[in-house]
Enzyme design. Structure first.
Site, PDB file in Angstrom:
ATOM      1  N   ASP A 291     156.859  74.856  15.332  1.00  0.00           N
ATOM      2  CA  ASP A 291     155.612  75.404  15.872  1.00  0.00           C
ATOM      3  C   ASP A 291     154.555  75.232  14.780  1.00  0.00           C
ATOM      4  O   ASP A 291     154.882  74.900  13.639  1.00  0.00           O
ATOM      5  CB  ASP A 291     155.802  76.895  16.211  1.00  0.00           C
ATOM      6  CG  ASP A 291     154.518  77.549  16.703  1.00  0.00           C
ATOM      7  OD1 ASP A 291     153.903  77.010  17.634  1.00  0.00           O
ATOM      8  OD2 ASP A 291     154.113  78.583  16.143  1.00  0.00           O
ATOM      9  N   SER A 292     153.317  75.508  15.127  1.00  0.00           N
ATOM     10  CA  SER A 292     152.263  75.461  14.102  1.00  0.00           C
ATOM     11  C   SER A 292     152.450  76.571  13.064  1.00  0.00           C
ATOM     12  O   SER A 292     151.900  76.481  11.977  1.00  0.00           O
ATOM     13  CB  SER A 292     150.894  75.616  14.762  1.00  0.00           C
ATOM     14  OG  SER A 292     150.793  76.904  15.338  1.00  0.00           O
TER      15      SER A 292
ATOM     16  N   CYS B 260     156.010  75.034  20.755  1.00  0.00           N
ATOM     17  CA  CYS B 260     154.554  75.160  20.641  1.00  0.00           C
ATOM     18  C   CYS B 260     153.953  74.466  21.852  1.00  0.00           C
ATOM     19  O   CYS B 260     154.204  73.276  22.075  1.00  0.00           O
ATOM     20  CB  CYS B 260     154.095  74.479  19.361  1.00  0.00           C
ATOM     21  SG  CYS B 260     152.312  74.369  19.197  1.00  0.00           S
TER      22      CYS B 260
ATOM     23  N   GLU C 128     148.693  85.314  13.317  1.00  0.00           N
ATOM     24  CA  GLU C 128     149.045  84.770  11.992  1.00  0.00           C
ATOM     25  C   GLU C 128     148.621  85.718  10.869  1.00  0.00           C
ATOM     26  O   GLU C 128     149.129  85.631   9.759  1.00  0.00           O
ATOM     27  CB  GLU C 128     148.415  83.379  11.797  1.00  0.00           C
ATOM     28  CG  GLU C 128     148.964  82.312  12.753  1.00  0.00           C
ATOM     29  CD  GLU C 128     150.239  81.622  12.258  1.00  0.00           C
ATOM     30  OE1 GLU C 128     150.404  81.448  11.042  1.00  0.00           O
ATOM     31  OE2 GLU C 128     151.075  81.252  13.124  1.00  0.00           O
TER      32      GLU C 128
ATOM     33  N   CYS D 137     151.243  80.215  25.171  1.00  0.00           N
ATOM     34  CA  CYS D 137     151.196  79.936  23.733  1.00  0.00           C
ATOM     35  C   CYS D 137     152.284  80.813  23.153  1.00  0.00           C
ATOM     36  O   CYS D 137     152.358  82.016  23.472  1.00  0.00           O
ATOM     37  CB  CYS D 137     149.831  80.304  23.150  1.00  0.00           C
ATOM     38  SG  CYS D 137     149.814  80.267  21.332  1.00  0.00           S
TER      39      CYS D 137
ATOM     40  N   HIS E 219     152.680  82.130  20.438  1.00  0.00           N
ATOM     41  CA  HIS E 219     152.230  83.263  19.619  1.00  0.00           C
ATOM     42  C   HIS E 219     151.953  84.517  20.461  1.00  0.00           C
ATOM     43  O   HIS E 219     151.989  85.632  19.940  1.00  0.00           O
ATOM     44  CB  HIS E 219     150.921  82.926  18.889  1.00  0.00           C
ATOM     45  CG  HIS E 219     151.062  82.071  17.678  1.00  0.00           C
ATOM     46  ND1 HIS E 219     151.404  80.744  17.738  1.00  0.00           N
ATOM     47  CD2 HIS E 219     150.889  82.360  16.357  1.00  0.00           C
ATOM     48  CE1 HIS E 219     151.437  80.249  16.505  1.00  0.00           C
ATOM     49  NE2 HIS E 219     151.120  81.210  15.655  1.00  0.00           N
TER      50      HIS E 219
HETATM   51  N1  DGL Z   1     152.151  78.604  19.209  1.00  0.00           N
HETATM   52  C1  DGL Z   1     151.279  77.533  19.506  1.00  0.00           C
HETATM   53  C2  DGL Z   1     151.201  77.203  20.962  1.00  0.00           C
HETATM   54  O1  DGL Z   1     152.111  77.570  21.658  1.00  0.00           O
HETATM   55  C3  DGL Z   1     150.261  77.387  18.551  1.00  0.00           C
HETATM   56  C4  DGL Z   1     148.933  77.532  18.632  1.00  0.00           C
HETATM   57  C5  DGL Z   1     148.031  77.174  17.494  1.00  0.00           C
HETATM   58  O2  DGL Z   1     148.480  76.848  16.406  1.00  0.00           O
HETATM   59  O3  DGL Z   1     146.825  77.190  17.778  1.00  0.00           O
HETATM   60  O4  DGL Z   1     150.304  76.557  21.449  1.00  0.00           O
END
Ligand code: DGL
Length: 267
Positions: free
Chosen positions: A10-11, A74, A153, A185, A187
């Site tokens: 993931d990011s 992600c 984050e 997302c 997150h």
């Molecule tokens: N968790 C990511 C997603 O599902 C990341 C989002 C991001 O880094 O902007 O899109």
């Protein structure tokens, strides 16, 4: 092959929602999780840039660490690169979009649903397409929610500011009287309390994490990749950013399995 680890990325911290579901469902499997915290957020970046990052990470996981299956945990990276990753690597590559849509379709009774995601994910049209091909009678409100990922984050999940932002961004979904909201997302499940408060008790919040874990199990059983033990799996965590922060916030989010993280930097 079955004894190799599952790779996922993931990011940053968001994919830990999927890691949690995988560890709980498949406790005998080894896992390597890579969080690209040095380059988060992916959401506002052009999709071709996100695709480049996704390929670089997949190379690390598949070619250097020998994972048997790759989970793109992600949505933004899945929207940008799921197809090209599947073309390029010869291990199964599983994203979070289709599993999430399946869970959304099951959760809705009224047929009025919403999905929230990053600017990149929503602008890509990936959810709009996936929902249309899963069920043609769903009314979908798709909303980009810039700012949510940054709050997560920072470890800020239910402050007044998150609440105010959520109220503003989710307004169209409330007006459309949806009965299910897909957290598009990885997150966003960490903001569930705030999102639930804003949407009200009658709206089901749907996360793709569990459904993705079931999809991983299904594919591993189909391809003979499942380990035949039920306990004892290990989890390795890798970050491109600050190790101490990754360990500290990661442990809060995922749990005690995240004892230690290692750092990787790209050449
Ligand atoms: N968790 C990511 C997603 O599902 C990341 C989002 C991001 O880094 O902007 O899109």
């Amino acid at each position: 092959m079955a004894d190799r680890p599952i790779g996922m990325f993931d990011s940053g911290f968001g994919g830990l929602t999927v890691a949690r579901a995988l560890i709980d469902l498949l406790p005998g499997e080894d896992l390597v999780y890579l969080g690209d915290t040095a380059r988060y957020p992916y959401g506002p970046r052009p999709l071709d840039e996100v695709a480049r990052y996704a390929h670089q990470i997949a190379e690390e996981l598949v070619e250097r660490r020998g994972v048997k299956l790759l989970v793109v945990a992600c949505n933004t990276a899945a929207a940008a690169a799921l197809v090209s990753l599947r073309d390029r690597f010869d291990v199964p590559v599983i994203g979070v979009i289709e599993p999430g849509v399946r869970a959304l379709v099951e959760a809705s009774e009224s047929g009025r649903v919403a999905v929230i995601g990053t600017v990149g994910t929503i602008a890509s049209g990936a959810y709009q397409e996936a929902v249309a091909s899963a069920a043609d009678d769903l009314e979908l409100v798709a909303l980009a929610c810039p700012g949510f990922v940054e709050f997560v984050e920072r470890g800020e999940f239910d402050s007044e500011q998150v609440h105010v932002l959520a109220q503003r961004l989710l307004e169209p979904a409330i007006e459309a009287k949806v009965d299910a909201l897909l957290l598009g997302c990885t997150h966003y499940p960490y903001l569930a309390r705030t999102l639930g408060d804003v949407m009200g008790r009658d709206v089901v919040l749907v996360s793709s994490a569990d459904e993705t874990a079931f999809e991983v199990r299904r594919v591993m059983l189909r391809d003979g990749l499942a380990r035949d033990r039920r306990t004892g799996g290990s989890a390795t965590f890798v970050t491109t950013g600050d190790v101490n922060w990754f360990e500290e916030l990661g442990r809060r989010l995922l749990g005690p399995e995240l004892e230690r993280a290692e750092r990787i930097s790209w050449p």
